[in-house]
Design an enzyme around this catalytic site. Structure first.
Site, PDB file in Angstrom:
ATOM      1  N   SER A 140      -4.338  12.659 -13.996  1.00  0.00           N
ATOM      2  CA  SER A 140      -5.304  11.978 -14.854  1.00  0.00           C
ATOM      3  C   SER A 140      -6.412  11.339 -14.011  1.00  0.00           C
ATOM      4  O   SER A 140      -7.095  12.027 -13.271  1.00  0.00           O
ATOM      5  CB  SER A 140      -4.579  10.952 -15.740  1.00  0.00           C
ATOM      6  OG  SER A 140      -5.407  10.505 -16.783  1.00  0.00           O
TER       7      SER A 140
ATOM      8  N   ASP B 230      -3.382  15.732 -20.919  1.00  0.00           N
ATOM      9  CA  ASP B 230      -3.186  14.864 -19.762  1.00  0.00           C
ATOM     10  C   ASP B 230      -1.932  15.191 -18.946  1.00  0.00           C
ATOM     11  O   ASP B 230      -0.845  15.355 -19.494  1.00  0.00           O
ATOM     12  CB  ASP B 230      -3.091  13.421 -20.262  1.00  0.00           C
ATOM     13  CG  ASP B 230      -3.275  12.392 -19.158  1.00  0.00           C
ATOM     14  OD1 ASP B 230      -2.731  12.598 -18.064  1.00  0.00           O
ATOM     15  OD2 ASP B 230      -3.962  11.387 -19.397  1.00  0.00           O
TER      16      ASP B 230
END
Length: 473
Positions: free
Chosen positions: A75, A228
């Protein structure tokens, strides 16, 4: 400071990746950066200090990518990893570590705009409305445009250090580990680095999922439908370790029948620093094409020279990796939510309560915190079991409160506080997570995190110096 500064290299060795083969036992170095949105300011602050310490030893042109064989990030950590390793002007890193915080300060409010106009509405009502409406909280358009403009057509295999960036494929229901090792061998695993960064930061409910396609060596399409990387590995330390272990096993299997001898205390007979030696029979790549692979090859040869078995089992190979590695794992902080919830509380929640509760998202927090802590506990236990616990340094805080704990609070006040938290964390003693309580506890007799970084910088500098000397022979 978006990569516009001209940076001249300090090394005299022209290489595609900064780390040449090693000749000493400690041959691999890993940097791992957690996910956490705007809280990426915490690891950015810590890494700026590490790079400054490296520059004190090796000059102002020293960069993080010059010292780490692998930079892993999830991320926001994946974005930092890309900025540290993507090639910019003169084939040097796109960003210096000290410039990453400024990137967040300038762009964070545009990535996560703080909308007003609802100040008279109670917070839990605003959160509820945002949760039930269709689509993610933010459209991601600015973030995508910024990442594309920075990274352009740079691909995973082009990075100046090997990278490992997790994402989760919602179509395959399977985690994907984008990494330089496989990208150099398999065309369909070598996407644009920009696509990988957009995908790994596509936090569910916050930013839109990302899809793209690559082509295999024969032109066949490979589609990815991603969210993600924190869904799979918010702390990517073990993902990086697993890939290194896999590479070591792969090399052992390929080299078991080769007659390897040591040259210059670490290089393998037949392997040179020209990047054109010992061809991998399964690909057109050579072992020398990736200096980390060459370093592992040298380690295998050294073990054979000492009379050890040529082909190790998986457990032996993993132990070999762990004993010959230095790992720096940097977290983005977690909320001080100890004793905040009880089973009775959870039993009262409906679906909406699980997604939003008092400004937090319990379901997402449970998943991300559990994932990060399990990785940390696993890594600690492995290093301790092998008697090399000092090879693993984890810098993390679990004291975040209020806006500091949010992944998307980009007010000037909060971002300044996150930088301060990073600086304060440097002054704290080295801590390890207690596997029974989950609490980070100071290690008895340990130094501060800043002193530990200084010691690590010394080891990284010495390793690089030895590698350069070996490559010049």
């Amino acid at each position: 400071m978006e990569g516009t500064m001209e940076i001249k290299t300090v090394t005299r060795i022209p290489m595609a990746k900064p780390m040449p083969p090693a000749k000493q036992g400690r041959v691999l170095t890993v940097l791992s950066i957690d996910g956490g949105g705007i809280r990426g300011l915490i690891p950015a602050t810590i890494l700026a200090r590490l790079e400054a310490q490296l520059q004190e030893k090796d000059g102002p042109d020293a960069r993080i990518a010059d010292y780490f064989d692998v930079v892993a990030g999830t991320s926001t950590g994946g974005l930092i990893a890309a900025m540290l390793t993507a090639p910019g002007k003169d084939n040097r890193p796109l960003f210096a570590a000290k410039d990453i915080s400024q990137f967040y300060l300038e762009n964070g409010p545009k990535i996560f705009p703080q909308k007003g106009g609802w100040v008279w509405v109670p917070g839990f009502v605003r959160n509820a409305v945002k949760t039930v409406r269709s689509g993610p909280k933010y459209d991601g358009e600015f973030l995508h445009e910024k990442i594309n403009s920075l990274l352009r057509d740079i691909r995973v295999a082009d990075t100046l250090s090997n990278v490992v960036v997790p994402a989760f494929d919602v179509n395959r229901m399977h985690p994907i580990l984008f990494n330089s090792f496989e990208a150099e061998r398999e065309a369909h695993k070598n996407p644009r680095l920009a696509d990988v960064c957009i995908a790994t930061s596509a936090a569910p409910t916050y930013l839109p999922a990302h899809s793209f396609a690559t082509k295999g060596a024969g032109g066949e399409p490979h589609a990815f439908e991603l969210v993600d990387g924190g869904v799979a590995a918010n702390n990517p330390t073990m993902a990086a370790m697993s890939l290194l272990t896999k590479e070591m096993i792969r090399l052992r299997q390929q080299l078991e029948d080769k007659d390897l001898h040591l040259v210059n205390g670490g290089l393998v007979s037949g392997l040179t620093t020209t990047r054109k030696a010992v061809t991998d029979p399964t690909t057109t790549k050579s072992f020398e094409n990736n200096p980390t692979t060459a370093a592992m090859t040298a380690l295998i040869a050294m073990e054979k020279e000492k009379g050890k078995q040529t082909l190790m089992g998986r457990q032996d190979a993993e132990a070999s990796v762990y004993r010959n590695i230095l790992v720096l794992s940097v977290g983005t902080g977690i909320a001080n939510q100890t004793h905040k919830y009880t089973a009775a509380d959870c039993n009262k929640w409906n679906l909406l309560n699980w997604l939003t509760n008092d400004g937090f998202s319990p379901l997402l927090d449970f998943f991300s915190n559990a994932s990060a802590d399990m990785v940390d506990i696993h890594a600690e236990m492995h290093f301790e079991l092998l008697g090399c616990e000092k090879n693993y340094l984890r810098i993390q805080t679990e004291t975040l409160e209020g806006d500091n704990a949010l992944v998307d609070c980009t007010t000037e006040k909060n971002m300044a506080e996150l930088i301060k938290i990073g600086n304060d964390l440097l002054k704290e003693k080295v801590a390890r997570v207690n596997k029974d309580t989950g609490v980070y506890e100071p290690v008895e007799g340990a130094s501060t995190n800043e002193q530990a970084l200084k010691e690590l910088a010394g080891k990284l500098s010495e390793e690089r110096r030895i590698r350069q000397a070996t490559a010049l022979k």
